[in-house]
Design a protein around this motif. Structure first.
Motif, PDB file in Angstrom:
ATOM      1  N   ALA A  92      -1.153   8.634   8.537  1.00 19.80           N
ATOM      2  CA  ALA A  92      -0.182   7.537   8.663  1.00 19.80           C
ATOM      3  C   ALA A  92      -0.851   6.285   9.220  1.00 19.80           C
ATOM      4  O   ALA A  92      -0.528   5.163   8.813  1.00 19.80           O
ATOM      5  CB  ALA A  92       0.993   7.957   9.544  1.00 19.80           C
ATOM      6  N   ALA A  93      -1.792   6.467  10.146  1.00 25.08           N
ATOM      7  CA  ALA A  93      -2.522   5.320  10.693  1.00 25.08           C
ATOM      8  C   ALA A  93      -3.342   4.648   9.597  1.00 25.08           C
ATOM      9  O   ALA A  93      -3.371   3.414   9.491  1.00 25.08           O
ATOM     10  CB  ALA A  93      -3.422   5.761  11.842  1.00 25.08           C
ATOM     11  N   ALA A  94      -4.017   5.446   8.757  1.00 26.91           N
ATOM     12  CA  ALA A  94      -4.807   4.884   7.653  1.00 26.91           C
ATOM     13  C   ALA A  94      -3.904   4.130   6.683  1.00 26.91           C
ATOM     14  O   ALA A  94      -4.243   3.028   6.237  1.00 26.91           O
ATOM     15  CB  ALA A  94      -5.575   5.991   6.932  1.00 26.91           C
ATOM     16  N   ALA A  95      -2.747   4.698   6.356  1.00 26.81           N
ATOM     17  CA  ALA A  95      -1.809   4.046   5.434  1.00 26.81           C
ATOM     18  C   ALA A  95      -1.268   2.746   6.035  1.00 26.81           C
ATOM     19  O   ALA A  95      -1.165   1.724   5.344  1.00 26.81           O
ATOM     20  CB  ALA A  95      -0.663   4.997   5.090  1.00 26.81           C
ATOM     21  N   ARG A  96      -0.937   2.761   7.323  1.00 23.15           N
ATOM     22  CA  ARG A  96      -0.430   1.554   7.988  1.00 23.15           C
ATOM     23  C   ARG A  96      -1.480   0.453   7.964  1.00 23.15           C
ATOM     24  O   ARG A  96      -1.193  -0.703   7.633  1.00 23.15           O
ATOM     25  CB  ARG A  96      -0.027   1.864   9.443  1.00 23.15           C
ATOM     26  N   GLU A  97      -2.709   0.800   8.309  1.00 17.93           N
ATOM     27  CA  GLU A  97      -3.790  -0.190   8.286  1.00 17.93           C
ATOM     28  C   GLU A  97      -3.965  -0.762   6.882  1.00 17.93           C
ATOM     29  O   GLU A  97      -4.147  -1.970   6.719  1.00 17.93           O
ATOM     30  CB  GLU A  97      -5.098   0.432   8.791  1.00 17.93           C
ATOM     31  N   ALA A  98      -3.919   0.083   5.877  1.00 11.98           N
ATOM     32  CA  ALA A  98      -4.065  -0.379   4.492  1.00 11.98           C
ATOM     33  C   ALA A  98      -2.934  -1.334   4.119  1.00 11.98           C
ATOM     34  O   ALA A  98      -3.183  -2.373   3.495  1.00 11.98           O
ATOM     35  CB  ALA A  98      -4.088   0.816   3.538  1.00 11.98           C
ATOM     36  N   ARG A  99      -1.715  -0.995   4.500  1.00 15.86           N
ATOM     37  CA  ARG A  99      -0.566  -1.887   4.212  1.00 15.86           C
ATOM     38  C   ARG A  99      -0.731  -3.224   4.926  1.00 15.86           C
ATOM     39  O   ARG A  99      -0.521  -4.283   4.337  1.00 15.86           O
ATOM     40  CB  ARG A  99       0.751  -1.229   4.640  1.00 15.86           C
ATOM     41  N   GLU A 100      -1.097  -3.179   6.214  1.00 18.46           N
ATOM     42  CA  GLU A 100      -1.243  -4.405   6.994  1.00 18.46           C
ATOM     43  C   GLU A 100      -2.336  -5.308   6.433  1.00 18.46           C
ATOM     44  O   GLU A 100      -2.188  -6.531   6.430  1.00 18.46           O
ATOM     45  CB  GLU A 100      -1.563  -4.067   8.453  1.00 18.46           C
ATOM     46  N   GLU A 101      -3.428  -4.713   5.975  1.00 19.39           N
ATOM     47  CA  GLU A 101      -4.574  -5.501   5.542  1.00 19.39           C
ATOM     48  C   GLU A 101      -4.514  -5.929   4.080  1.00 19.39           C
ATOM     49  O   GLU A 101      -5.225  -6.849   3.684  1.00 19.39           O
ATOM     50  CB  GLU A 101      -5.865  -4.735   5.810  1.00 19.39           C
ATOM     51  N   SER A 102      -3.672  -5.267   3.272  1.00 20.64           N
ATOM     52  CA  SER A 102      -3.630  -5.585   1.835  1.00 20.64           C
ATOM     53  C   SER A 102      -2.271  -6.030   1.337  1.00 20.64           C
ATOM     54  O   SER A 102      -2.166  -6.561   0.230  1.00 20.64           O
ATOM     55  CB  SER A 102      -4.058  -4.365   1.012  1.00 20.64           C
ATOM     56  N   GLY A 103      -1.223  -5.760   2.106  1.00 21.37           N
ATOM     57  CA  GLY A 103       0.126  -6.047   1.644  1.00 21.37           C
ATOM     58  C   GLY A 103       0.652  -5.036   0.635  1.00 21.37           C
ATOM     59  O   GLY A 103       1.779  -5.147   0.167  1.00 21.37           O
ATOM     60  N   MET A 104      -0.132  -4.036   0.299  1.00 20.69           N
ATOM     61  CA  MET A 104       0.283  -3.016  -0.674  1.00 20.69           C
ATOM     62  C   MET A 104       1.184  -1.997   0.015  1.00 20.69           C
ATOM     63  O   MET A 104       0.782  -1.376   0.989  1.00 20.69           O
ATOM     64  CB  MET A 104      -0.927  -2.314  -1.276  1.00 20.69           C
ATOM     65  N   THR A 105       2.373  -1.828  -0.507  1.00 23.77           N
ATOM     66  CA  THR A 105       3.338  -0.936   0.126  1.00 23.77           C
ATOM     67  C   THR A 105       3.522   0.382  -0.625  1.00 23.77           C
ATOM     68  O   THR A 105       4.213   1.268  -0.135  1.00 23.77           O
ATOM     69  CB  THR A 105       4.705  -1.631   0.248  1.00 23.77           C
ATOM     70  N   ASP A 106       2.929   0.512  -1.787  1.00 24.66           N
ATOM     71  CA  ASP A 106       3.155   1.718  -2.591  1.00 24.66           C
ATOM     72  C   ASP A 106       1.870   2.496  -2.854  1.00 24.66           C
ATOM     73  O   ASP A 106       1.658   3.022  -3.938  1.00 24.66           O
ATOM     74  CB  ASP A 106       3.847   1.364  -3.904  1.00 24.66           C
ATOM     75  N   LEU A 107       1.032   2.581  -1.850  1.00 22.25           N
ATOM     76  CA  LEU A 107      -0.203   3.357  -1.973  1.00 22.25           C
ATOM     77  C   LEU A 107       0.129   4.848  -1.959  1.00 22.25           C
ATOM     78  O   LEU A 107       1.001   5.295  -1.212  1.00 22.25           O
ATOM     79  CB  LEU A 107      -1.155   3.034  -0.827  1.00 22.25           C
ATOM     80  N   ARG A 108      -0.591   5.610  -2.766  1.00 22.32           N
ATOM     81  CA  ARG A 108      -0.371   7.056  -2.840  1.00 22.32           C
ATOM     82  C   ARG A 108      -1.548   7.769  -2.183  1.00 22.32           C
ATOM     83  O   ARG A 108      -2.703   7.601  -2.594  1.00 22.32           O
ATOM     84  CB  ARG A 108      -0.241   7.489  -4.298  1.00 22.32           C
ATOM     85  N   LEU A 109      -1.261   8.548  -1.140  1.00 21.54           N
ATOM     86  CA  LEU A 109      -2.270   9.358  -0.477  1.00 21.54           C
ATOM     87  C   LEU A 109      -2.673  10.475  -1.436  1.00 21.54           C
ATOM     88  O   LEU A 109      -1.821  11.231  -1.908  1.00 21.54           O
ATOM     89  CB  LEU A 109      -1.710   9.941   0.819  1.00 21.54           C
ATOM     90  N   ALA A 164      -3.975   2.999  -5.505  1.00 25.37           N
ATOM     91  CA  ALA A 164      -3.037   1.884  -5.644  1.00 25.37           C
ATOM     92  C   ALA A 164      -2.239   2.064  -6.934  1.00 25.37           C
ATOM     93  O   ALA A 164      -2.740   2.617  -7.910  1.00 25.37           O
ATOM     94  CB  ALA A 164      -3.803   0.567  -5.678  1.00 25.37           C
ATOM     95  N   GLN A 165      -1.031   1.572  -6.927  1.00 31.12           N
ATOM     96  CA  GLN A 165      -0.183   1.628  -8.118  1.00 31.12           C
ATOM     97  C   GLN A 165      -0.287   0.339  -8.933  1.00 31.12           C
ATOM     98  O   GLN A 165       0.198   0.268 -10.052  1.00 31.12           O
ATOM     99  CB  GLN A 165       1.274   1.886  -7.710  1.00 31.12           C
ATOM    100  N   HIS A 166      -0.915  -0.682  -8.347  1.00 34.03           N
ATOM    101  CA  HIS A 166      -1.141  -1.973  -9.004  1.00 34.03           C
ATOM    102  C   HIS A 166      -2.356  -2.620  -8.358  1.00 34.03           C
ATOM    103  O   HIS A 166      -2.855  -2.118  -7.353  1.00 34.03           O
ATOM    104  CB  HIS A 166       0.093  -2.883  -8.882  1.00 34.03           C
ATOM    105  N   VAL A 167      -2.843  -3.711  -8.901  1.00 33.13           N
ATOM    106  CA  VAL A 167      -4.058  -4.340  -8.365  1.00 33.13           C
ATOM    107  C   VAL A 167      -3.780  -5.577  -7.520  1.00 33.13           C
ATOM    108  O   VAL A 167      -4.710  -6.176  -6.984  1.00 33.13           O
ATOM    109  CB  VAL A 167      -5.059  -4.696  -9.498  1.00 33.13           C
TER     110      VAL A 167
END
Length: 181
Positions: A80-97, A130-133
């Motif tokens: 969850a920490a990795a996903a949160r960091e990814a969202r914060e740094e990229s704005g991507m909200t639909d990343l799939r683990l 990512a689901q989009h670029v």
């Protein structure tokens, strides 16, 4: 999680052993108040077609790296920490683990900055798709870029990013696989 991770080469095996020793001897292993170092969480983000990885040109370190950073008390897991960091740094909200299991382990020094002394990051890395670029560049980055895995795998200047790219490409035998006891 660290105990069940299988490193892909002798370098990652050494990082894994160092991380296991650190976690075992530091009850506050994920706290930024631990001045020796702390566990961090990173996201290795693959493009929708799986041919590129998203990297950040990190402002503080002035290097191209995977997205990630410190854990927060509100994080329910290291993933969850990795996903949160990814969202914060990229704005991507639909990343799939792609897996709950660790993708990579790296230990690296962080230079002193301001009142914070030099210390180590015991980085636990997870693979996402990512689901989009489309992305947004956060204030923590100079830039973000999709970089082909083949380019990253051949990179001499950043061994840990090259190792993750080779793993993503499924390159076998790229280095000696070591066993950690």
């Amino acid at each position: 999680m660290l105990q069940t991770h299988t490193p892909r080469d002798s370098t990652e095996a050494a990082h894994l052993k160092t991380a296991l020793d650190f976690v075992a001897s530091n009850p506050l292993c994920s706290s930024r108040s631990n001045l020796a170092g702390h566990v961090t969480a990173s996201a290795w983000i693959l493009s929708p077609d799986g041919k590129s990885a998203l990297l950040t040109h990190h402002k503080k370190l002035n290097r191209w790296l995977q997205l990630g950073g410190h854990t927060d008390d509100a994080d329910t897991s290291i993933q969850a920490a990795a996903a949160r960091e990814a969202r914060e740094e990229s704005g991507m909200t639909d990343l799939r683990l792609l897996s709950d299991a660790l993708f990579d382990v790296d230990v690296h020094p962080i230079p002193a900055r301001g009142s914070e002394p030099a210390h180590y990051h015991y980085d636990l890395r997870f693979s996402f798709q990512a689901q989009h670029v489309d992305f947004n560049v956060s204030e923590e980055s100079h830039a973000l870029a999709w970089v082909p895995l083949a380019t990253l795998a051949a990179e001499d200047g950043n061994a840990s990013v090259a190792r993750m790219a080779r793993k993503s490409l499924g390159v076998s035998g790229f280095a000696d696989v070591a066993t950690v006891k």
